[in-house]
Design a protein around this motif. Structure first.
Motif, PDB file in Angstrom:
ATOM      1  N   SER A  89      36.790  26.198  36.242  1.00 29.45           N
ATOM      2  CA  SER A  89      36.015  26.487  37.215  1.00 29.45           C
ATOM      3  C   SER A  89      34.970  25.447  37.541  1.00 29.45           C
ATOM      4  CB  SER A  89      35.048  27.707  36.224  1.00 29.45           C
ATOM      5  OG  SER A  89      34.624  27.127  35.133  1.00 29.45           O
ATOM      6  N   SER A  90      34.078  25.926  38.699  1.00 27.90           N
ATOM      7  CA  SER A  90      33.255  24.758  39.181  1.00 27.90           C
ATOM      8  C   SER A  90      31.694  25.451  38.597  1.00 27.90           C
ATOM      9  CB  SER A  90      33.042  25.062  40.655  1.00 27.90           C
ATOM     10  OG  SER A  90      31.803  24.180  41.286  1.00 27.90           O
ATOM     11  N   GLU A  91      30.878  24.378  37.958  1.00 25.79           N
ATOM     12  CA  GLU A  91      29.609  24.663  37.278  1.00 25.79           C
ATOM     13  C   GLU A  91      28.399  23.927  37.908  1.00 25.79           C
ATOM     14  OE1 GLU A  91      29.693  27.293  34.915  1.00 25.79           O
ATOM     15  OE2 GLU A  91      31.797  27.384  34.878  1.00 25.79           O
ATOM     16  N   SER A  92      27.355  24.400  37.605  1.00 23.51           N
ATOM     17  CA  SER A  92      26.207  23.457  38.081  1.00 23.51           C
ATOM     18  C   SER A  92      26.182  22.018  37.988  1.00 23.51           C
ATOM     19  CB  SER A  92      24.876  24.110  37.740  1.00 23.51           C
ATOM     20  OG  SER A  92      24.780  24.050  36.174  1.00 23.51           O
ATOM     21  N   THR A  93      26.799  21.565  36.754  1.00 19.55           N
ATOM     22  CA  THR A  93      27.110  20.194  36.375  1.00 19.55           C
ATOM     23  C   THR A  93      28.614  20.313  36.424  1.00 19.55           C
ATOM     24  OG1 THR A  93      25.335  19.898  35.043  1.00 19.55           O
ATOM     25  CG2 THR A  93      27.210  18.499  34.640  1.00 19.55           C
ATOM     26  N   PRO A 146      36.722  20.409  27.721  1.00 19.48           N
ATOM     27  CA  PRO A 146      35.844  20.158  28.752  1.00 19.48           C
ATOM     28  C   PRO A 146      34.693  19.162  28.458  1.00 19.48           C
ATOM     29  CG  PRO A 146      35.675  22.588  28.340  1.00 19.48           C
ATOM     30  CD  PRO A 146      36.469  21.868  26.912  1.00 19.48           C
ATOM     31  N   VAL A 147      34.444  18.239  29.323  1.00 22.59           N
ATOM     32  CA  VAL A 147      33.324  17.205  29.482  1.00 22.59           C
ATOM     33  C   VAL A 147      32.094  17.518  30.216  1.00 22.59           C
ATOM     34  CG1 VAL A 147      32.995  14.667  29.247  1.00 22.59           C
ATOM     35  CG2 VAL A 147      35.384  15.688  28.448  1.00 22.59           C
ATOM     36  N   TYR A 148      31.000  17.454  29.936  1.00 21.85           N
ATOM     37  CA  TYR A 148      29.946  17.502  30.990  1.00 21.85           C
ATOM     38  C   TYR A 148      29.364  18.864  31.200  1.00 21.85           C
ATOM     39  CZ  TYR A 148      31.390  12.740  32.244  1.00 21.85           C
ATOM     40  OH  TYR A 148      31.853  11.520  31.932  1.00 21.85           O
ATOM     41  N   SER A 149      30.370  19.823  30.972  1.00 18.62           N
ATOM     42  CA  SER A 149      29.915  21.184  31.027  1.00 18.62           C
ATOM     43  C   SER A 149      30.835  22.169  30.534  1.00 18.62           C
ATOM     44  CB  SER A 149      29.515  21.430  32.838  1.00 18.62           C
ATOM     45  OG  SER A 149      29.236  22.739  32.785  1.00 18.62           O
ATOM     46  N   ASP A 150      30.371  23.306  30.127  1.00 21.63           N
ATOM     47  CA  ASP A 150      31.190  24.367  29.957  1.00 21.63           C
ATOM     48  C   ASP A 150      32.118  24.795  31.127  1.00 21.63           C
ATOM     49  OD1 ASP A 150      29.584  24.285  27.572  1.00 21.63           O
ATOM     50  OD2 ASP A 150      28.709  26.434  27.950  1.00 21.63           O
ATOM     51  N   ALA A 151      33.306  25.225  30.921  1.00 17.11           N
ATOM     52  CA  ALA A 151      34.215  25.628  31.787  1.00 17.11           C
ATOM     53  C   ALA A 151      35.201  26.819  31.435  1.00 17.11           C
ATOM     54  CB  ALA A 151      35.176  24.443  32.142  1.00 17.11           C
ATOM     55  N   ALA A 152      35.467  27.709  32.352  1.00 17.15           N
ATOM     56  CA  ALA A 152      36.438  28.832  32.240  1.00 17.15           C
ATOM     57  C   ALA A 152      37.826  28.009  32.455  1.00 17.15           C
ATOM     58  CB  ALA A 152      36.206  29.917  33.151  1.00 17.15           C
ATOM     59  N   ILE A 153      38.779  28.162  31.769  1.00 18.31           N
ATOM     60  CA  ILE A 153      39.981  27.399  32.051  1.00 18.31           C
ATOM     61  C   ILE A 153      41.263  28.455  32.332  1.00 18.31           C
ATOM     62  CG2 ILE A 153      41.770  25.666  30.777  1.00 18.31           C
ATOM     63  CD1 ILE A 153      39.143  24.347  29.262  1.00 18.31           C
ATOM     64  N   VAL A 154      42.166  28.038  32.995  1.00 24.74           N
ATOM     65  CA  VAL A 154      43.224  28.813  33.355  1.00 24.74           C
ATOM     66  C   VAL A 154      44.573  27.848  33.467  1.00 24.74           C
ATOM     67  CG1 VAL A 154      44.309  29.845  35.053  1.00 24.74           C
ATOM     68  CG2 VAL A 154      42.081  30.669  34.610  1.00 24.74           C
ATOM     69  N   VAL A 155      45.749  28.102  32.954  1.00 25.66           N
ATOM     70  CA  VAL A 155      46.918  27.568  33.194  1.00 25.66           C
ATOM     71  C   VAL A 155      47.894  28.371  34.050  1.00 25.66           C
ATOM     72  CG1 VAL A 155      48.969  26.765  31.745  1.00 25.66           C
ATOM     73  CG2 VAL A 155      46.659  26.391  30.708  1.00 25.66           C
TER      74      VAL A 155
END
Length: 286
Positions: A138-142, A227-236
């Motif tokens: 996902s795209s996040e603020s960071t 994830p690095v720099y920010s949390d993220a929702a991950i999909v494969v």
């Protein structure tokens, strides 16, 4: 004349007393009705809380029963409460696989690429044999970057356990990549498609690592993502079926009076802690 004045004054005072009495009675009646209404509301709220608590407890009982013995279906408990438990596979199919929750930066999630035996051990034979898979986030603020670790076992006669690593950063101006030496991503828009809530996509091609990984002869054990720099929702996204990743348990509890509560638990296979990826750093044999 005096008698007439006295009679008028008497009637005037009596009229004032009557008005005051009526006003007091009206206020008292309003207060009493308000208290009765509040008490009724409080009793109703208390009943709702009690029924909700019974339903939630029944749902918890369903989860515990399913975790302990694999229970499914409807079971009635005491006091007309009941639960309905359903179990569903996580993974075990081609297409989109979404990790159950957003992954916190610096923590690792595991995608299993081999089956598990009944006792929980790995069945170390080639299972996922596709040449690649798409990793989306996902795209996040960071803007999050992604570190990837592939653990695999080489084909006989060497049969060595090895690890390959990759790191991917969708940083749009490249300034961050110049400092972290991450690779750019395959795509910075679109992710894994509509409905996945992802923006960035990286195609993980196993043959692009060095030494080359051949999924048809080498055994892919697991893909670890962090994830690095920010949390993220991950999909494969895969074109070949993924091995089973675990079980989703859904328990709906009912109080017997129409109130229901639902609990969902994801029971995944055990995986190494996040520090495991920091310790394992070489693609050579270990």
């Amino acid at each position: 004349m005096d008698n007439m004045r006295h009679s008028w004054t008497h009637h005037h005072e009596s009229g004032q007393i009557l008005l005051i009495t009526l006003l007091v009675l009206t206020i008292a009646t309003t207060v009493v009705l308000s208290l009765i209404g509040r008490t009724t509301t409080d009793v109703s709220i208390s009943n709702q809380i009690a029924e909700s608590s019974r339903a939630f407890s029944a749902a918890e009982a369903g989860i515990e029963a399913s975790l302990k013995s694999g229970t499914t279906g409807v079971q009635t408990l005491s006091g007309a409460t009941s639960f309905d438990v359903q179990r569903a596979d996580i993974g075990n199919a081609a297409g989109i696989y979404q990790f159950p929750k957003k992954v916190v930066k610096g923590t690792t999630e595991t995608l299993w690429l081999v089956d598990h035996n009944a006792n929980g051990s790995l069945d170390e034979h080639p299972t996922f044999t596709a040449s690649s898979l798409d990793l989306c986030w996902s795209s996040e603020s960071t803007i999050p970057a992604m570190e990837v670790t592939v653990l695999y076992k080489t084909a006989p006669p060497t049969s060595e356990y090895r690890v390959a690593k990759g790191a991917y950063d969708p940083d749009p101006d490249g300034a961050r990549r110049s400092a972290n030496n991450f690779s750019t991503v395959t795509a910075a828009t679109g992710g894994c498609g509509v409905g996945t809530n992802t923006t960035y996509r990286q195609r993980i091609t196993f043959g692009s690592f060095f030494p080359v990984i051949d999924p048809t002869s080498d055994t892919l054990l697991m893909l670890r993502v962090q994830p690095v720099y920010s949390d993220a929702a991950i999909v494969v996204s895969t074109v070949a079926p993924l091995p089973l990743q675990g079980t989703q348990i859904t328990s709906t509890g009912s109080s017997g009076t129409g109130v229901s509560r639902k609990i969902v638990v994801f029971q995944q296979f055990r995986s190494p802690p996040s520090i495991f990826d920091s310790v394992i750093y070489s693609q050579g044999s270990f």
